[in-house]
Design an enzyme around this catalytic site. Structure first.
Site, mmCIF file in Angstrom:
data_model
loop_
_atom_site.group_PDB
_atom_site.id
_atom_site.type_symbol
_atom_site.label_atom_id
_atom_site.label_comp_id
_atom_site.label_asym_id
_atom_site.label_seq_id
_atom_site.Cartn_x
_atom_site.Cartn_y
_atom_site.Cartn_z
ATOM 1 N N LEU A 148 27.749 41.625 -65.110
ATOM 2 C CA LEU A 148 28.674 41.844 -64.006
ATOM 3 C C LEU A 148 28.186 41.016 -62.830
ATOM 4 O O LEU A 148 26.970 40.883 -62.623
ATOM 5 C CB LEU A 148 28.717 43.325 -63.598
ATOM 6 C CG LEU A 148 29.355 44.330 -64.545
ATOM 7 C CD1 LEU A 148 29.302 45.724 -63.940
ATOM 8 C CD2 LEU A 148 30.800 43.955 -64.865
ATOM 9 N N ASP A 149 29.112 40.474 -62.049
ATOM 10 C CA ASP A 149 28.730 39.762 -60.841
ATOM 11 C C ASP A 149 27.998 40.693 -59.888
ATOM 12 O O ASP A 149 28.251 41.906 -59.861
ATOM 13 C CB ASP A 149 29.965 39.195 -60.143
ATOM 14 C CG ASP A 149 30.634 38.076 -60.929
ATOM 15 O OD1 ASP A 149 29.951 37.470 -61.771
ATOM 16 O OD2 ASP A 149 31.828 37.822 -60.686
ATOM 17 N N ARG A 150 27.130 40.141 -59.084
ATOM 18 C CA ARG A 150 26.328 40.934 -58.153
ATOM 19 C C ARG A 150 27.162 41.859 -57.260
ATOM 20 O O ARG A 150 26.816 43.035 -57.106
ATOM 21 C CB ARG A 150 25.467 40.002 -57.291
ATOM 22 C CG ARG A 150 24.542 40.735 -56.336
ATOM 23 C CD ARG A 150 23.539 39.805 -55.688
ATOM 24 N NE ARG A 150 22.526 40.582 -54.975
ATOM 25 C CZ ARG A 150 21.362 40.103 -54.564
ATOM 26 N NH1 ARG A 150 21.059 38.838 -54.781
ATOM 27 N NH2 ARG A 150 20.491 40.867 -53.926
ATOM 28 N N PRO A 151 28.258 41.399 -56.654
ATOM 29 C CA PRO A 151 29.016 42.286 -55.759
ATOM 30 C C PRO A 151 29.915 43.293 -56.466
ATOM 31 O O PRO A 151 30.605 44.074 -55.819
ATOM 32 C CB PRO A 151 29.839 41.317 -54.917
ATOM 33 C CG PRO A 151 30.016 40.125 -55.787
ATOM 34 C CD PRO A 151 28.772 40.020 -56.608
ATOM 35 N N THR A 152 29.917 43.282 -57.805
ATOM 36 C CA THR A 152 30.749 44.193 -58.602
ATOM 37 C C THR A 152 29.906 45.360 -59.105
ATOM 38 O O THR A 152 28.747 45.190 -59.455
ATOM 39 C CB THR A 152 31.357 43.443 -59.794
ATOM 40 O OG1 THR A 152 32.110 42.324 -59.318
ATOM 41 C CG2 THR A 152 32.261 44.339 -60.616
#
Length: 234
Positions: free
Chosen positions: A71-75
């Site tokens: 998952l992307d960091r901000p997700t």
């Protein structure tokens, strides 16, 4: 040493552990936390999970734990790890062959239609993706709107493909940017510079027993400051 927010220095919280057996470790990732290491050197979810297993099982040496998707960091949301090389291989194969069902929640600006499908061709250039008319990779998803309030739609998304920034670019290209996603046109801040994008659930086949299993996680309570989340989902 890079100073890190205190939230990312702590141990893995027990409430974020969704499932654990000899083959699987499934957790609810906090938004803003790296899944695996990068050039920042910040603490990662992988490190926290290994430390948890080492402590709980009192392992004297290194702990094996394999990341089978990201998952992307901000997700935020559900992340699955394999606890053995065989489990990791079988899980990776399920992701690669699109046998795993992935559901996301997002908060987007504007009133989406009640349900629909999105199909595009996406082209990635460095750290951003774009919709193109040709020479891109096919990207497909379907969605339904769960709620609408304060010019914000809560949308549930089922992925058909897994392209780079797929959800973010497909919704933005239609005029519905995800809250907090300034890279793709949002004008609204989300707490701590993160995105209102959450991996709500993952359904997979257990790598050993072959049992169908669904792991589900709730988004952070800060989502309620934008829209009242459905009570029957909690």
């Amino acid at each position: 040493m890079i100073n890190q927010p205190n939230i990312y220095k702590t141990e893995l919280e027990k409430k974020d552990i969704l499932y654990l057996d000899n083959h699987l470790f499934v957790v609810n990732k906090k938004a803003g936390l790296l899944v695996q290491g990068d050039k920042t050197g910040d603490t990662t979810l992988l490190e926290l999970c290994k430390a948890y297993l080492k402590k709980v099982y009192q392992k004297p040496g290194n702990v094996f734990l394999a990341l089978v998707h990201r998952l992307d960091r901000p997700t935020s949301g559900v992340v699955v790890f394999g606890r053995t090389s065989k489990a990791a291989s079988r899980l990776s194969e399920q992701f690669r062959e699109h046998k795993i069902k992935k559901i996301y929640w997002a908060l987007v600006r504007g009133c989406l239609p009640e349900q629909g499908e999105m199909q595009d061709f996406l082209l990635r250039k460095e750290q951003k993706s774009f919709t193109v008319s040709e020479n891109g990779k096919s990207a497909a998803l379907c969605y339904k709107r769960l709620a609408f309030q304060n010019d914000t739609s809560l949308v549930e998304i089922e992925m058909k493909t897994g392209r780079h920034h797929q959800i973010r670019v497909q919704f933005s290209s239609r005029g519905f940017p995800i809250i907090g996603d300034f890279k793709y046109g949002s004008k609204t801040k989300f707490p701590n510079g993160n995105l209102a994008l959450h991996a709500r659930s993952v359904t997979l086949f257990h790598p050993v027993t072959k049992e169908t299993m669904t792991f589900q996680a709730n988004p952070d309570k800060c989502w309620n400051s934008f829209i009242q989340l459905p009570a029957d989902n909690f």
